[in-house]
Design an enzyme around this catalytic site. Structure first.
Site, PDB file in Angstrom:
ATOM      1  N   LYS A  76       0.867  -1.187   0.000  1.00 38.18           N
ATOM      2  CA  LYS A  76       0.000   0.000   0.000  1.00 38.18           C
ATOM      3  C   LYS A  76       0.898   1.229   0.000  1.00 38.18           C
ATOM      4  O   LYS A  76       1.929   1.235   0.687  1.00 38.18           O
ATOM      5  CB  LYS A  76      -0.893  -0.043   1.238  1.00 38.18           C
ATOM      6  CG  LYS A  76      -1.933   1.073   1.320  1.00 38.18           C
ATOM      7  CD  LYS A  76      -2.810   0.908   2.560  1.00 38.18           C
ATOM      8  CE  LYS A  76      -3.911   1.966   2.628  1.00 38.18           C
ATOM      9  NZ  LYS A  76      -4.772   1.805   3.819  1.00 38.18           N
ATOM     10  N   SER A 151      -9.694   1.668   2.861  1.00 37.77           N
ATOM     11  CA  SER A 151      -8.857   2.435   1.977  1.00 37.77           C
ATOM     12  C   SER A 151      -7.756   1.619   1.279  1.00 37.77           C
ATOM     13  O   SER A 151      -7.099   2.129   0.366  1.00 37.77           O
ATOM     14  CB  SER A 151      -8.185   3.562   2.764  1.00 37.77           C
ATOM     15  OG  SER A 151      -7.316   3.012   3.748  1.00 37.77           O
ATOM     16  N   SER A 175      -9.962  -0.510   7.052  1.00 40.60           N
ATOM     17  CA  SER A 175      -9.389  -0.416   5.701  1.00 40.60           C
ATOM     18  C   SER A 175      -8.675  -1.648   5.175  1.00 40.60           C
ATOM     19  O   SER A 175      -8.337  -1.698   3.995  1.00 40.60           O
ATOM     20  CB  SER A 175      -8.443   0.765   5.615  1.00 40.60           C
ATOM     21  OG  SER A 175      -9.194   1.928   5.437  1.00 40.60           O
TER      22      SER A 175
HETATM   23  N1  GLN Z   1     -13.169   4.351   6.445  1.00 39.41           N
HETATM   24  C1  GLN Z   1     -12.534   4.770   7.661  1.00 39.41           C
HETATM   25  C2  GLN Z   1     -12.091   6.205   7.520  1.00 39.41           C
HETATM   26  O1  GLN Z   1     -12.331   6.762   6.516  1.00 39.41           O
HETATM   27  C3  GLN Z   1     -11.386   3.879   7.988  1.00 39.41           C
HETATM   28  C4  GLN Z   1     -10.214   4.096   7.124  1.00 39.41           C
HETATM   29  C5  GLN Z   1      -9.043   3.229   7.490  1.00 39.41           C
HETATM   30  O2  GLN Z   1      -9.188   2.209   8.144  1.00 39.41           O
HETATM   31  N2  GLN Z   1      -7.883   3.675   7.097  1.00 39.41           N
HETATM   32  O3  GLN Z   1     -11.514   6.762   8.375  1.00 39.41           O
END
Ligand code: GLN
Length: 485
Positions: A76, A151, A175
């Site tokens: 990532k 994400s 994410s």
């Molecule tokens: N969807 C959540 C956010 O937008 C979690 C994102 C994540 O786990 N990086 O914060």
């Protein structure tokens, strides 16, 4: 070759059925062919990959290769990679070449893994769909008009499309698990402190945790063993004896007590998703697991608490991007204030700005007690409720996502509906617990994921249960139509 799982590839490489260079070439070819459609990679690293593959082949020739040597992996783009662009999906870091490797990257490299590139993501990992990144949205290989989840959507997509057998992700509120669920693969969010955060661009430091994304629990177990463990460079890293997660996979589920929170299986849960999960539970029950209804009463408060705590930490972490030391700098600033304002104004996208504003607001004098402190109290409540639950059960089961993959742009204009994608995942981060998402079925041709949550550092038990299910099912082996060839 691309149809083989990480574990199968590991055996083939050990037998010298093919070389890592051959395998890496095949991956890179697929990447080149599929990425224009899927947009799952931001930065492919073909030359580096081939050099690392040659290295691995030497290890195999000398007989010094471990089980991961020569296996391609994608990271990532939130993980710093020495000499390679690390943009975190943002314009503000789009010119940033990291001067060192994140610990996770370094450890997987030391295990002989071959990095084929950096994957697309939501900007600064803020999102649930991998649509907010500077490089445009990731598309799902299951339906290119739908999201891959976020994400870590680029990583999940690359694994699901059989470009790579494994990838890294990070999970601040879901994410790793959410994209794993929407892409029909397996993703584990480890216990907070098990995997080093050193060299991971910080979003919300008390919640962020890196982890593995692959096809099966077996693959994930192998990766976790190599990624995890104490790191003196991360002050929240926990010192514990290393564990062999692969060996404990065979433990099975005999006598395992699995808790079903009433708040996860209420009337709001989509009936078709509930159906898929119940089928998994029946299988585990036949294997000797015992199901028990439990309560996690503060579950509905987890999203509001998370969207105070995470933005608060993000607003502080992101203050380092100021156009001075690294990253994007605006043209011809008039003075220092103009430099800060325009560099940040032009460098950050809309969702990141929203988070910074929310975070600054909830931390400001006068609102701190009403929002931030209150959220911290709820966080403690959530943790205490999990603690009480784990006195009665060994694992907690539930859905990973309230829906299957949604359409691109569907939730982009409605941040709250996007935030609610994480309704089943964020409380795990607030409590610092480990959890996995495993493929559990399909609805209308789209994958469904199920979540298994464990007590702190109980990854081995989670993986063993996931493995038990995967021994009896084939959802994790399904390839999106058109991606098998
Ligand atoms: N969807 C959540 C956010 O937008 C979690 C994102 C994540 O786990 N990086 O914060």
């Amino acid at each position: 070759m691309h149809r083989k799982s990480l574990t199968e590839l590991s055996r083939s490489l050990a037998r010298r059925d093919f070389s890592s260079v051959e395998l890496t070439h095949a991956c890179l070819k697929r990447l080149e062919r599929l990425n224009p459609t899927l947009n799952c990679f931001i930065t492919p690293t073909p030359d580096l990959a081939l050099a690392q593959a040659r290295d691995a082949d030497h290890q195999h020739a000398r007989g010094t290769a471990g089980p991961l040597a020569g296996i391609p992996i994608a990271h990532k783009d939130i993980f710093c990679t020495d000499g390679v662009k690390t943009s975190c999906g943002s314009k503000i870091l789009d010119n940033f070449i990291a001067p060192y490797d994140a610990t996770v990257v370094e450890r997987l490299r030391a295990a002989g893994m071959v990095m084929v590139g950096k994957t697309n993501m939501d900007e600064f990992a803020m999102g649930s769909s991998s649509e907010t990144g500077f490089q445009g949205p990731v598309r799902s290989p299951w339906d290119i008009n739908r999201v891959a989840g976020g994400s870590s959507g680029g990583s999940a997509c690359a694994v699901a499309a059989r470009i790579v057998p494994a990838a890294t992700g990070t999970d601040t509120g879901g994410s790793i698990r959410l994209p794993a669920a929407l892409c029909g693969i397996t993703g584990l969010k480890p216990t907070y402190g098990l995997v080093s955060r050193h060299g991971m661009v910080a979003f919300a430091s008390s919640l962020d945790q890196g982890g593995p994304i692959a096809r099966s629990a077996e693959d994930v177990a192998l990766l976790l063993g190599a990624m995890g463990g104490f790191d003196p460079k991360d002050s929240t890293s926990v010192e514990r004896a290393p564990q062999d997660y692969v060996r404990s996979l065979a433990t099975g589920v005999q006598g395992l007590r699995i808790g079903l929170p009433r708040q996860y299986f209420d009337a709001q849960l989509d009936a078709a998703i509930a159906d898929c999960i119940h089928k998994v539970l029946e299988t585990l029950e036949r294997g000797g697991a015992k199901l028990k209804d439990i309560e996690l009463p503060s579950t509905p408060l987890s999203i509001p608490a998370y969207y105070v705590v995470a933005p608060a930490e993000a607003s502080s972490n992101l203050s380092r991007f100021d156009g001075v030391r690294f990253g994007y700098r605006c043209d011809n600033p008039e003075d220092l204030t103009d430099l800060y304002c325009r560099s940040r104004g032009e460098g950050f996208g809309a969702e990141v700005k929203r988070r910074i504003m929310i975070g600054t607001y909830v931390l400001s004098a006068g609102y701190y007690d009403a929002y931030y402190l209150k959220a911290q109290k709820i966080r403690r409540l959530i943790r205490d409720e999990f603690r009480a639950a784990f006195e009665q059960v060994d694992l907690i089961a539930g859905p990973t996502s309230p829906t299957t993959a949604f359409r691109l742009k569907e939730r982009m204009d409605d941040p709250v509906s996007m935030y609610l994608s994480d309704i089943y995942t964020v409380s795990v981060n607030l409590a610092g617990l480990p959890a996995i998402s495993i493929p559990s079925g399909e609805i209308g041709g789209l994958p469904v994921g199920m979540q298994l949550i464990g007590n702190h550092f109980d990854e081995a038990r989670i993986l063993a249960a996931a493995h038990a299910w995967q021994q009896q099912s084939d959802w994790h082996t399904r390839i999106p139509a058109g991606y098998g060839e």
